[in-house]
Scaffold this active site. Structure first.
Site, mmCIF file in Angstrom:
data_model
loop_
_atom_site.group_PDB
_atom_site.id
_atom_site.type_symbol
_atom_site.label_atom_id
_atom_site.label_comp_id
_atom_site.label_asym_id
_atom_site.label_seq_id
_atom_site.Cartn_x
_atom_site.Cartn_y
_atom_site.Cartn_z
ATOM 1 N N SER A 144 0.761 -1.188 0.116
ATOM 2 C CA SER A 144 -0.084 -0.076 -0.021
ATOM 3 C C SER A 144 0.825 1.299 0.005
ATOM 4 O O SER A 144 2.121 1.083 0.286
ATOM 5 C CB SER A 144 -0.973 0.078 1.419
ATOM 6 O OG SER A 144 -1.180 1.167 1.505
ATOM 7 N N TYR A 157 -3.607 -0.160 9.765
ATOM 8 C CA TYR A 157 -3.429 -0.530 8.495
ATOM 9 C C TYR A 157 -1.884 -0.104 7.973
ATOM 10 O O TYR A 157 -1.205 -0.967 7.458
ATOM 11 C CB TYR A 157 -4.244 0.318 7.532
ATOM 12 C CG TYR A 157 -4.449 -0.146 6.284
ATOM 13 C CD1 TYR A 157 -4.952 -1.103 5.800
ATOM 14 C CD2 TYR A 157 -3.913 0.850 5.286
ATOM 15 C CE1 TYR A 157 -5.180 -1.517 4.276
ATOM 16 C CE2 TYR A 157 -3.905 0.439 4.027
ATOM 17 C CZ TYR A 157 -4.719 -0.578 3.405
ATOM 18 O OH TYR A 157 -4.697 -0.966 1.924
HETATM 19 P P1 NAP Z 1 -12.037 -4.799 -1.051
HETATM 20 O O1 NAP Z 1 -12.607 -4.449 -2.468
HETATM 21 O O2 NAP Z 1 -12.414 -4.744 0.120
HETATM 22 O O3 NAP Z 1 -11.771 -6.519 -1.368
HETATM 23 C C1 NAP Z 1 -11.289 -7.255 -0.296
HETATM 24 C C2 NAP Z 1 -11.409 -8.896 -0.692
HETATM 25 O O4 NAP Z 1 -10.775 -9.585 0.306
HETATM 26 C C3 NAP Z 1 -12.746 -9.241 -0.809
HETATM 27 O O5 NAP Z 1 -12.754 -10.387 -1.551
HETATM 28 C C4 NAP Z 1 -12.903 -9.928 0.586
HETATM 29 O O6 NAP Z 1 -14.026 -10.927 0.804
HETATM 30 C C5 NAP Z 1 -11.598 -10.567 0.850
HETATM 31 N N1 NAP Z 1 -11.250 -10.720 2.423
HETATM 32 C C6 NAP Z 1 -11.132 -9.823 3.475
HETATM 33 N N2 NAP Z 1 -10.918 -10.211 4.580
HETATM 34 C C7 NAP Z 1 -10.323 -11.563 4.416
HETATM 35 C C8 NAP Z 1 -10.318 -12.856 5.047
HETATM 36 N N3 NAP Z 1 -9.700 -12.517 6.468
HETATM 37 N N4 NAP Z 1 -10.076 -13.931 4.393
HETATM 38 C C9 NAP Z 1 -10.237 -13.998 3.180
HETATM 39 N N5 NAP Z 1 -10.749 -13.102 2.306
HETATM 40 C C10 NAP Z 1 -10.694 -11.808 2.816
HETATM 41 O O7 NAP Z 1 -10.329 -4.450 -1.147
HETATM 42 P P2 NAP Z 1 -9.464 -3.814 -2.404
HETATM 43 O O8 NAP Z 1 -9.468 -2.333 -2.448
HETATM 44 O O9 NAP Z 1 -9.737 -4.810 -3.617
HETATM 45 O O10 NAP Z 1 -7.890 -4.384 -1.910
HETATM 46 C C11 NAP Z 1 -7.355 -5.523 -1.899
HETATM 47 C C12 NAP Z 1 -6.034 -5.502 -1.245
HETATM 48 O O11 NAP Z 1 -5.235 -4.223 -1.841
HETATM 49 C C13 NAP Z 1 -6.008 -5.240 0.135
HETATM 50 O O12 NAP Z 1 -4.797 -5.909 0.954
HETATM 51 C C14 NAP Z 1 -5.856 -3.808 0.390
HETATM 52 O O13 NAP Z 1 -5.505 -3.349 1.653
HETATM 53 C C15 NAP Z 1 -4.878 -3.597 -0.727
HETATM 54 N N6 NAP Z 1 -4.711 -2.183 -1.282
HETATM 55 C C16 NAP Z 1 -5.898 -1.536 -1.519
HETATM 56 C C17 NAP Z 1 -5.996 -0.258 -2.280
HETATM 57 C C18 NAP Z 1 -7.243 0.518 -2.780
HETATM 58 O O14 NAP Z 1 -7.145 1.797 -2.941
HETATM 59 N N7 NAP Z 1 -8.362 0.152 -2.870
HETATM 60 C C19 NAP Z 1 -4.766 0.439 -2.264
HETATM 61 C C20 NAP Z 1 -3.711 -0.223 -1.722
HETATM 62 C C21 NAP Z 1 -3.620 -1.558 -1.365
HETATM 63 P P3 NAP Z 1 -14.993 -11.102 1.695
HETATM 64 O O15 NAP Z 1 -15.326 -10.234 2.412
HETATM 65 O O16 NAP Z 1 -15.926 -12.258 1.208
HETATM 66 O O17 NAP Z 1 -13.938 -11.889 2.478
HETATM 67 C C1 GCO Z 2 -6.916 5.188 3.136
HETATM 68 C C2 GCO Z 2 -6.985 4.098 1.919
HETATM 69 C C3 GCO Z 2 -5.843 3.655 1.595
HETATM 70 C C4 GCO Z 2 -5.791 2.701 0.373
HETATM 71 C C5 GCO Z 2 -4.380 2.468 -0.090
HETATM 72 C C6 GCO Z 2 -3.537 3.331 -0.427
HETATM 73 O O1 GCO Z 2 -7.846 5.416 4.051
HETATM 74 O O2 GCO Z 2 -5.920 6.063 3.256
HETATM 75 O O3 GCO Z 2 -7.945 3.300 2.152
HETATM 76 O O4 GCO Z 2 -5.276 3.325 2.894
HETATM 77 O O5 GCO Z 2 -6.819 1.914 0.386
HETATM 78 O O6 GCO Z 2 -3.957 1.371 0.697
HETATM 79 O O7 GCO Z 2 -2.546 2.704 -1.119
#
Ligand code: NAP
Ligand code: GCO
Length: 264
Positions: A144, A157
């Site tokens: 992240s 986080y």
């Molecule tokens: P999301 O839309 O909330 O999707 C999260 C996924 O993880 C869902 O499929 C959820 O399904 C599953 N999940 C959550 N807890 C779980 C557990 N304990 N066991 C198994 N599955 C689990 O999240 P996203 O934004 O796509 O993010 C995916 C990853 O990228 C995360 O690690 C997040 O921190 C990271 N990330 C996101 C962003 C962003 O801006 N969106 C940026 C940087 C990093 P269920 O609810 O059915 O379990």
């Molecule tokens: C926040 C966001 C972030 C992103 C992501 C950034 O509240 O600042 O949710 O943490 O999800 O991880 O890279």
């Protein structure tokens, strides 16, 4: 010839029911890999299976909580039996809790650390022995901006994602000699359900202040999409990255390179 093909490889993408995980699984499948994925909710599992089917992608889907070592062991054994040894593990499952630190309970803090950091250890530990035996393996940890930066309300986080960056480097250090590459992808701000609250329109129809803030902090001047992570994921999963180890590939539209807009 550079080899980005994943033909014949078996990939497990955690939390790939929707969002970033789904796009990464789709990309790995399009590059030739056989896909397994998991999530916790039956409803999410069934909806995702239907969506993969619509795209013509065969998948094995599991209800499995990545924080539960016994459930993970069961899933990994089933994949080994039905698809083959896992060549590519993507630790994508994650949650966020946006709560000021002094108002956050220890249980809430621990839950985020458990899912976003400890689970990557559980998952990697479950697949590394098979990878050593097979003579290769790829582990991709979804990090992240918060692996590098802090901000209000995301202490747990940031602690977890900072830890995940170092777990990535340590797996690379400890298992590189077995031809296992462990790298991170560090998405910038990506439009998914996780970040939907930060993009909600205001009552008067204007942009959420955080939405405008992110646009101004991103040289690309937009939110990322899950599709932006597809190419980087295929690169890190393929032979093309065999000498890349312990690296975090930030896919952030330039956020980490940018000092920010000067005031007018
Ligand atoms: P999301 O839309 O909330 O999707 C999260 C996924 O993880 C869902 O499929 C959820 O399904 C599953 N999940 C959550 N807890 C779980 C557990 N304990 N066991 C198994 N599955 C689990 O999240 P996203 O934004 O796509 O993010 C995916 C990853 O990228 C995360 O690690 C997040 O921190 C990271 N990330 C996101 C962003 C962003 O801006 N969106 C940026 C940087 C990093 P269920 O609810 O059915 O379990
Ligand atoms: C926040 C966001 C972030 C992103 C992501 C950034 O509240 O600042 O949710 O943490 O999800 O991880 O890279």
């Amino acid at each position: 010839m550079v080899n980005f093909s994943l033909d014949g490889k078996v990939a497990l993408v955690t939390g790939a029911a929707y969002g970033i995980g789904f796009a990464i699984a789709q990309a790995l499948a399009e590059a030739g890999a056989k896909i397994a994925f998991n999530c916790r909710s039956v409803e999410h599992l069934e909806a995702a299976k239907a969506e993969y089917a619509r795209l013509g992608i065969p998948v094995r889907g599991y209800i499995c909580d990545v924080t539960k070592e016994d459930e993970v062991a069961h899933m990994v054994a089933d994949i080994r039996e039905n698809l083959g040894v896992i060549d590519i593990l993507v630790n994508n499952a994650g949650i966020i809790k946006r709560i000021p630190m002094t108002e956050m309970s220890v249980d809430e803090f621990r839950q985020v650390i458990d899912i976003d950091l400890t689970a990557a250890f559980i998952m990697a530990k479950a697949v590394i022995p098979d990878m050593i035996q097979k003579g290769h393996g790829k582990i991709i940890n979804v990090c992240s901006m918060m692996s590098e930066l802090g901000r209000e309300t995301v202490s747990a986080y940031a602690a977890a994602k900072g830890g995940l960056k170092m777990l990535t480097r340590n797996i690379a250090s400890e298992y590189g000699e077995y031809n296992i590459q462990c790298n991170g992808i560090g998405p910038g701000y990506i439009a998914t359900p996780q970040t939907a609250p930060l993009r909600e329109k205001q009552a008067d129809g204007s942009r959420h202040p955080f939405d405008s803030f992110i646009i101004s902090k991103t040289p690309a001047a937009r939110w990322g999409t899950p599709e932006d992570l597809m190419g980087p994921a295929v690169f890190l999963a393929s032979d093309a990255s065999d000498f890349v180890n312990g690296h975090i590939l930030y896919v952030d539209g330039g956020i980490l390179a940018y000092i920010g807009k000067q005031p007018k």
